[in-house]
Design a protein around this motif. Structure first.
Motif, mmCIF file in Angstrom:
data_model
loop_
_atom_site.group_PDB
_atom_site.id
_atom_site.type_symbol
_atom_site.label_atom_id
_atom_site.label_comp_id
_atom_site.label_asym_id
_atom_site.label_seq_id
_atom_site.Cartn_x
_atom_site.Cartn_y
_atom_site.Cartn_z
ATOM 1 N N LYS A 1 0.804 -3.792 -2.398
ATOM 2 C CA LYS A 1 1.234 -3.845 -1.000
ATOM 3 C C LYS A 1 2.259 -4.938 -0.756
ATOM 4 O O LYS A 1 3.202 -4.745 -0.012
ATOM 5 C CB LYS A 1 0.024 -4.045 -0.090
ATOM 6 C CG LYS A 1 -0.746 -2.761 0.044
ATOM 7 C CD LYS A 1 -1.845 -2.849 1.073
ATOM 8 C CE LYS A 1 -2.538 -1.500 1.162
ATOM 9 N NZ LYS A 1 -3.939 -1.612 1.485
ATOM 10 N N ALA A 2 2.063 -6.108 -1.379
ATOM 11 C CA ALA A 2 2.959 -7.226 -1.087
ATOM 12 C C ALA A 2 4.273 -7.113 -1.856
ATOM 13 O O ALA A 2 5.305 -7.541 -1.362
ATOM 14 C CB ALA A 2 2.270 -8.548 -1.407
ATOM 15 N N GLN A 3 4.239 -6.548 -3.066
ATOM 16 C CA GLN A 3 5.426 -6.617 -3.905
ATOM 17 C C GLN A 3 5.994 -5.272 -4.322
ATOM 18 O O GLN A 3 7.083 -5.210 -4.871
ATOM 19 C CB GLN A 3 5.117 -7.418 -5.172
ATOM 20 C CG GLN A 3 4.571 -8.778 -4.854
ATOM 21 C CD GLN A 3 4.419 -9.632 -6.085
ATOM 22 O OE1 GLN A 3 4.385 -9.118 -7.189
ATOM 23 N NE2 GLN A 3 4.314 -10.924 -5.887
ATOM 24 N N GLY A 4 5.246 -4.218 -4.076
ATOM 25 C CA GLY A 4 5.704 -2.930 -4.572
ATOM 26 C C GLY A 4 6.159 -1.985 -3.477
ATOM 27 O O GLY A 4 7.242 -1.439 -3.523
ATOM 28 N N LEU A 5 5.315 -1.832 -2.471
ATOM 29 C CA LEU A 5 5.540 -0.760 -1.508
ATOM 30 C C LEU A 5 6.347 -1.202 -0.299
ATOM 31 O O LEU A 5 6.314 -2.365 0.092
ATOM 32 C CB LEU A 5 4.195 -0.226 -1.013
ATOM 33 C CG LEU A 5 3.336 0.488 -2.051
ATOM 34 C CD1 LEU A 5 1.933 0.669 -1.521
ATOM 35 C CD2 LEU A 5 3.939 1.829 -2.414
ATOM 36 N N PHE A 6 7.046 -0.236 0.285
ATOM 37 C CA PHE A 6 7.623 -0.404 1.609
ATOM 38 C C PHE A 6 6.731 0.405 2.532
ATOM 39 O O PHE A 6 6.938 1.604 2.723
ATOM 40 C CB PHE A 6 9.066 0.105 1.626
ATOM 41 C CG PHE A 6 9.914 -0.524 0.556
ATOM 42 C CD1 PHE A 6 10.424 -1.808 0.729
ATOM 43 C CD2 PHE A 6 10.169 0.145 -0.631
ATOM 44 C CE1 PHE A 6 11.195 -2.392 -0.261
ATOM 45 C CE2 PHE A 6 10.933 -0.430 -1.620
ATOM 46 C CZ PHE A 6 11.443 -1.706 -1.438
ATOM 47 N N LEU A 7 5.700 -0.256 3.050
ATOM 48 C CA LEU A 7 4.596 0.478 3.687
ATOM 49 C C LEU A 7 5.034 1.338 4.868
ATOM 50 O O LEU A 7 4.484 2.407 5.091
ATOM 51 C CB LEU A 7 3.515 -0.504 4.137
ATOM 52 C CG LEU A 7 2.670 -1.068 2.998
ATOM 53 C CD1 LEU A 7 1.814 -2.228 3.493
ATOM 54 C CD2 LEU A 7 1.780 0.013 2.403
ATOM 55 N N GLY A 8 6.031 0.857 5.618
ATOM 56 C CA GLY A 8 6.437 1.591 6.810
ATOM 57 C C GLY A 8 7.487 2.660 6.533
ATOM 58 O O GLY A 8 7.941 3.331 7.442
ATOM 59 N N GLN A 9 7.892 2.794 5.264
ATOM 60 C CA GLN A 9 8.946 3.750 4.938
ATOM 61 C C GLN A 9 8.365 5.009 4.309
ATOM 62 O O GLN A 9 7.205 5.063 3.947
ATOM 63 C CB GLN A 9 9.982 3.116 4.015
ATOM 64 C CG GLN A 9 10.510 1.769 4.500
ATOM 65 C CD GLN A 9 11.166 1.839 5.872
ATOM 66 O OE1 GLN A 9 11.932 2.749 6.163
ATOM 67 N NE2 GLN A 9 10.826 0.895 6.747
ATOM 68 N N PRO B 1 16.020 -9.097 -11.150
ATOM 69 C CA PRO B 1 15.447 -7.778 -11.437
ATOM 70 C C PRO B 1 16.544 -6.723 -11.536
ATOM 71 O O PRO B 1 16.452 -5.805 -12.348
ATOM 72 C CB PRO B 1 14.558 -7.524 -10.225
ATOM 73 C CG PRO B 1 14.174 -8.868 -9.733
ATOM 74 C CD PRO B 1 15.370 -9.738 -9.984
ATOM 75 N N VAL C 1 13.903 4.761 -4.492
ATOM 76 C CA VAL C 1 14.768 3.593 -4.250
ATOM 77 C C VAL C 1 15.663 3.291 -5.451
ATOM 78 O O VAL C 1 16.833 2.924 -5.284
ATOM 79 C CB VAL C 1 13.934 2.358 -3.831
ATOM 80 C CG1 VAL C 1 12.812 2.078 -4.794
ATOM 81 C CG2 VAL C 1 14.801 1.129 -3.700
ATOM 82 N N LEU C 2 15.154 3.499 -6.658
ATOM 83 C CA LEU C 2 15.978 3.192 -7.831
ATOM 84 C C LEU C 2 17.015 4.289 -8.117
ATOM 85 O O LEU C 2 17.995 4.068 -8.805
ATOM 86 C CB LEU C 2 15.098 3.002 -9.064
ATOM 87 C CG LEU C 2 14.164 1.807 -9.006
ATOM 88 C CD1 LEU C 2 13.108 1.897 -10.067
ATOM 89 C CD2 LEU C 2 14.951 0.526 -9.156
ATOM 90 N N SER D 1 11.718 7.412 0.343
ATOM 91 C CA SER D 1 12.415 6.145 0.135
ATOM 92 C C SER D 1 11.686 5.278 -0.888
ATOM 93 O O SER D 1 12.311 4.603 -1.705
ATOM 94 C CB SER D 1 12.531 5.375 1.453
ATOM 95 O OG SER D 1 13.368 6.053 2.336
ATOM 96 N N LEU E 1 9.175 -2.862 -13.963
ATOM 97 C CA LEU E 1 7.923 -3.585 -13.718
ATOM 98 C C LEU E 1 7.179 -2.959 -12.547
ATOM 99 O O LEU E 1 7.696 -2.858 -11.437
ATOM 100 C CB LEU E 1 8.209 -5.061 -13.404
ATOM 101 C CG LEU E 1 7.023 -5.898 -12.904
ATOM 102 C CD1 LEU E 1 5.966 -6.062 -13.992
ATOM 103 C CD2 LEU E 1 7.472 -7.270 -12.416
ATOM 104 N N ARG F 1 8.770 5.970 -9.009
ATOM 105 C CA ARG F 1 9.995 5.183 -8.837
ATOM 106 C C ARG F 1 10.593 4.809 -10.194
ATOM 107 O O ARG F 1 11.798 4.894 -10.390
ATOM 108 C CB ARG F 1 9.625 3.924 -8.052
ATOM 109 C CG ARG F 1 10.759 3.003 -7.765
ATOM 110 C CD ARG F 1 10.260 1.699 -7.165
ATOM 111 N NE ARG F 1 9.699 1.881 -5.831
ATOM 112 C CZ ARG F 1 9.127 0.886 -5.145
ATOM 113 N NH1 ARG F 1 9.036 -0.318 -5.669
ATOM 114 N NH2 ARG F 1 8.652 1.109 -3.948
#
Lengths: 500, 323
Positions: free
Chosen positions: A340-348, A324, A356-357, A352, A334, A410
């Motif tokens: 939730k599983a592949q996109g987000l940093f839930l605890g951040q 990527p 991120v990019l 951020s 993309l 993002r």
């Protein structure tokens, strides 16, 4: 008038900083499908979680068949005959269908220690047959499709003699054909006197299926109305509190040169000789049933999965994408299917997550220039109307629609040449959905090429300039906006049409 | 009623957030007050300096451990890395290796062993627990082989300054530890690498899909942990004037304890160095207190274990969603 099956009175629930459910009173009857509609964050899931014992209400009363009940835990709810089928399924993938249905209450052999597997399988099979399902109860959950897993959840609920079954957006991960099977099952449960509460964002389904519609907004119940007295427009108005003129606002952009050209992409059994191209300013819809290879194509174009054979040209030059990271550098983005599983940093923080990019660009000697990041962030929050109290807010606390906007922000930060969006509006409220569609149009108008994967045909038809249809790893058809129709797409997706 | 559901309520104090933020400081304050009442030696300058000097070794190891745990990993090999780098360096220093080269050598060995950890995890797909457990055994085995079971004593004075000298009233180990903490805090909070550490710990799949070179970052994190362990080893042998073959054994436990008591979550992406600093000092103060009160050293282990368990229960209680 029939006595009510379920009666909620003055339910109130607050979370730190948010009044999630405000004084909701609601009744449901035996043998009815009650649709529960509302934007994300309207309080639907919270209300249903209270009902299924996930957490207690702050105040309020619940009656079940005339008896006041105190639902203290999911287990208690189960005993009372209230089952909730969550968006995130709770089955154990490594176990069989029968084991999952009878988890924790397996029939025992005389000695009491060992599981009577034979009896368990027979009982599970009886249940599966009763529901008219057609997969073996000895199959592993991991081998079943998402739709079949949902059926297993329902079978499990039935095995508890559930009087109330709550389905939280059951079709968001299903193809239309799979949805139809689910709906047939729901209707037959209704005949048997079960009360079904059905949370959905899909208006067509609500109108096809439900007897009454309850609409929530901002934690309050806006109204409960027999479905036959409603129109889609009125429900949407109740949900958003304002009039929505256009579901899928489409601006025509000027379509330019080919920017991405994919030739004979092949990867395992999931992608077989897929060729297509994308032009600047164009929104291409990629339709097909779940599992038809759409997501796999997206992942290949993004360098996330390896390519067995084929070639990808970007702006006329052949590119080899191994990660990527490389794809992003070349200007490919993309937005993944599973937020939730592949996109987000839930605890951040929102910051951020959205920037991120940007860290790559807005840094000196590795030090992030936070003042520049924040300046950009404030613009993005305004442009995308991201509802967040501040940039430090953890993204976990945002509603689904706002989370998706954070992820889109993002990508806006790096302004890719090609943006792939996989189910960009799944499980998102109507207002955010329209905003995301508008944004896609605007991006296309600025020359971005957009590939949008969606299981919602109205969305595909409403947004796309051109539509590709996949089935079993192959590209089956291509339609222009004018040629396309729900029927034609479905025919291609289900294999009733030769490749066109 | 037109209140939007997403708006925070203006009234009311969010106790759980407050507790989470200042809970550790409060516990430390309570402990300090209690100990100063129980022993008149506790609050003396020399005792406090002593606590901090004792805390430096574990504190430096815990800095690296914090980074590792933030990525949802674990480094069980820190004690062995410390040992191997310390004995090799001690031996070569005794044979006349210049001090600056000796220091670089030790840090290099730490980095190398950390890199092997990182590569086993990222390229070999071995869980961090197993990979670093392997390194723990291998490292200790190599240390015993290298030393033949005998300690190296009598290090050059030019080297011993990092353990014994003082900068004004402040002992050198404290100066070094403060520098390490400050540098690491800057890296963690102000740089791209620091952001990536949190993001990888929170969701490695999403991090990769956001273009983060997750493998490289993780290798780097374990290298830093190795370097921290090696640095702590240098200070330790400089102070003791001796490198024992069993040096550093069990240090992974102390470092993990400091990080966990400091509120960094084992599931990654949550926590930070300020907590680790407080955690280190808290544990060392507790040790010191038990000492002053003439409690048997055998009880120290028990008390430490109980404190860690209590800390985890506390974090769980104020934040039930935490894994």
């Amino acid at each position: 008038m029939t006595p009510s099956r379920l009666q909620l009175e003055h339910i109130v629930k607050s979370f730190p900083g948010v009044l999630a459910v405000q004084d909701v009173s609601l009744e449901a009857y035996p043998g009815e499908i009650l649709a529960l509609a509302g934007e994300n964050g309207a309080g639907k899931s919270t209300l249903m979680n209270i009902l299924s014992g996930s957490f207690p209400a702050d105040s309020g009363k619940i009656w079940l068949d005339g008896v006041e009940v105190n639902i203290t835990s999911p287990r208690r709810a189960q005993e009372l005959g209230i089952a909730m089928i969550h968006q995130e399924l709770a089955l154990i993938p490594q176990m069989t269908v029968a084991q999952n249905i009878f988890l924790g209450r397996e029939p025992r052999l005389a000695a009491g220690l060992l599981v009577d597997t034979k009896k368990m399988v027979i009982q599970a099979q009886a249940l599966i047959d009763q529901l008219g399902l057609d997969f073996p109860v000895t199959a592993l959950i991991s081998d079943l499709s998402i739709a079949q897993r949902q059926m297993v959840e329902i079978a499990k609920a039935i095995s508890f003699q559930s009087r109330v079954i709550i389905l939280d957006e059951p079709t968001s991960a299903l193809s239309e054909r799979e949805s139809d099977i689910l709906f047939a099952l729901m209707r037959s449960l209704r005949e048997q006197g079960v009360t079904l509460i059905y949370i959905s964002h899909r208006m067509e389904e609500i109108f096809n299926l439900s007897d009454r519609v309850a609409v929530m907004r901002d934690g309050q119940l806006v109204g409960v109305t027999p479905t036959k007295d409603l129109t889609i427009q009125t429900v949407v108005q109740m949900m958003v509190g304002r009039e929505l003129k256009d579901f899928f606002p489409k601006k025509q952009a000027e379509i330019g040169d080919v920017i991405l050209d994919a030739r004979e992409l092949r990867s395992g059994k999931r992608v077989r000789d897929v060729s297509f191209s994308l032009r600047r300013g164009e929104i291409v819809g990629l339709a097909g049933l779940v599992g038809s290879g759409r997501t796999e194509v997206a992942r290949i174009l993004f360098g996330a999965d390896p390519l067995d054979h084929g070639e990808i040209k970007l702006a006329g030059r052949i590119v080899h994408l191994h990660s990527p990271e490389e794809a992003i550098r070349l200007g490919i983005g993309l937005v993944t299917e599973d937020r939730k599983a592949q996109g987000l940093f839930l605890g951040q923080s929102v910051r951020s997550n959205a920037s991120v990019l940007l860290f790559e660009k807005l840094a000196q000697l590795g030090f992030i220039l936070y003042s520049k990041v924040d300046a950009w962030m404030r613009g993005a929050v305004t442009q995308l109307t991201i509802r967040t109290p501040n940039l430090e807010q953890k993204v976990r606390n945002l509603s689904g629609g706002n989370q998706q906007k954070v992820i889109i922000a993002r990508w806006l930060a790096v302004n890719p040449q090609v943006l792939i969006l996989d189910e960009p509006t799944r499980g998102i409220d109507v207002a955010s959905k329209a905003e995301i569609h508008t944004l896609m149009s605007e991006l296309a108008a600025k020359g971005m090429a957009i590939l949008m994967i969606s299981s919602e045909l109205p969305e595909i038809l409403g947004v796309s300039d051109r539509i590709l249809v996949m089935r079993e790893g192959r590209l089956m058809a291509e339609f222009s906006r004018a040629e396309a129709s729900q029927d034609r797409i479905m025919q291609a997706a289900t294999g009733q049409l030769a490749a066109g | 009623m037109t209140t939007r559901a997403a708006q925070p309520r203006p009234e009311g104090v969010n106790w759980s957030v407050l507790l989470q933020r200042f809970g550790l400081a409060l516990v430390y304050a309570a402990l300090a007050v209690g100990l100063s009442l129980l022993s008149d030696r506790f609050l003396t300058v020399s005792n406090q300096v002593n606590i901090f000097r004792q805390a430096t070794i574990n504190g430096i190891v815990a800095v690296g451990m914090t980074l590792v745990i933030l990525t949802a990993g674990i480094d069980l090999s820190v004690g062995s890395i410390l040992a191997l780098s310390a004995v090799i360096t001690a031996d070569l220093l005794k044979q006349g290796l210049p001090v600056p080269l000796g220091i670089l050598l030790a840090l290099g060995i730490g980095a190398l062993m950390g890199m092997v950890n990182g590569l086993m995890i990222t390229r070999g797909n071995i869980p961090p627990f197993i990979a670093t457990l392997g390194m723990l055994t291998v490292g200790r085995g190599l240390t015993l082989m290298y030393t033949q079971g005998k300690p190296f004593t009598g290090l050059p004075d030019a080297f011993r300054f990092i353990g014994t000298a003082s900068l004004g009233p402040v002992p050198m180990p404290i100066v070094v530890a403060v520098i390490v903490f400050v540098l690491a805090a800057i890296v963690l909070n102000r740089t791209r690498f620091g952001e990536y550490v949190y993001l990888i710990g929170d969701n490695p799949v999403a991090a990769r899909l956001a273009g983060v070179n997750t493998r490289q970052m993780i290798v780097l994190v374990y290298m830093i942990s190795g370097v921290c362990a090696a640095l702590a080893g240098l200070i330790l042998i400089a102070r003791l004037d001796s490198a024992q073959p069993v040096i550093g054994a069990g240090y992974e436990f102390n470092a993990i304890a400091a990080v966990v008591v400091g509120g960094t979550s084992f599931s990654g992406g949550e926590g930070g160095l300020l907590g680790t600093l407080l955690g280190t000092i808290l544990i060392e103060t507790l040790n010191n207190g038990l000492n002053l009160l003439n409690v048997s050293p055998l009880w120290e282990q028990v008390v430490k274990g109980v404190v860690i368990a209590l800390a985890l229960l506390f974090y769980k209680a104020i934040n039930p969603t935490r894994k």
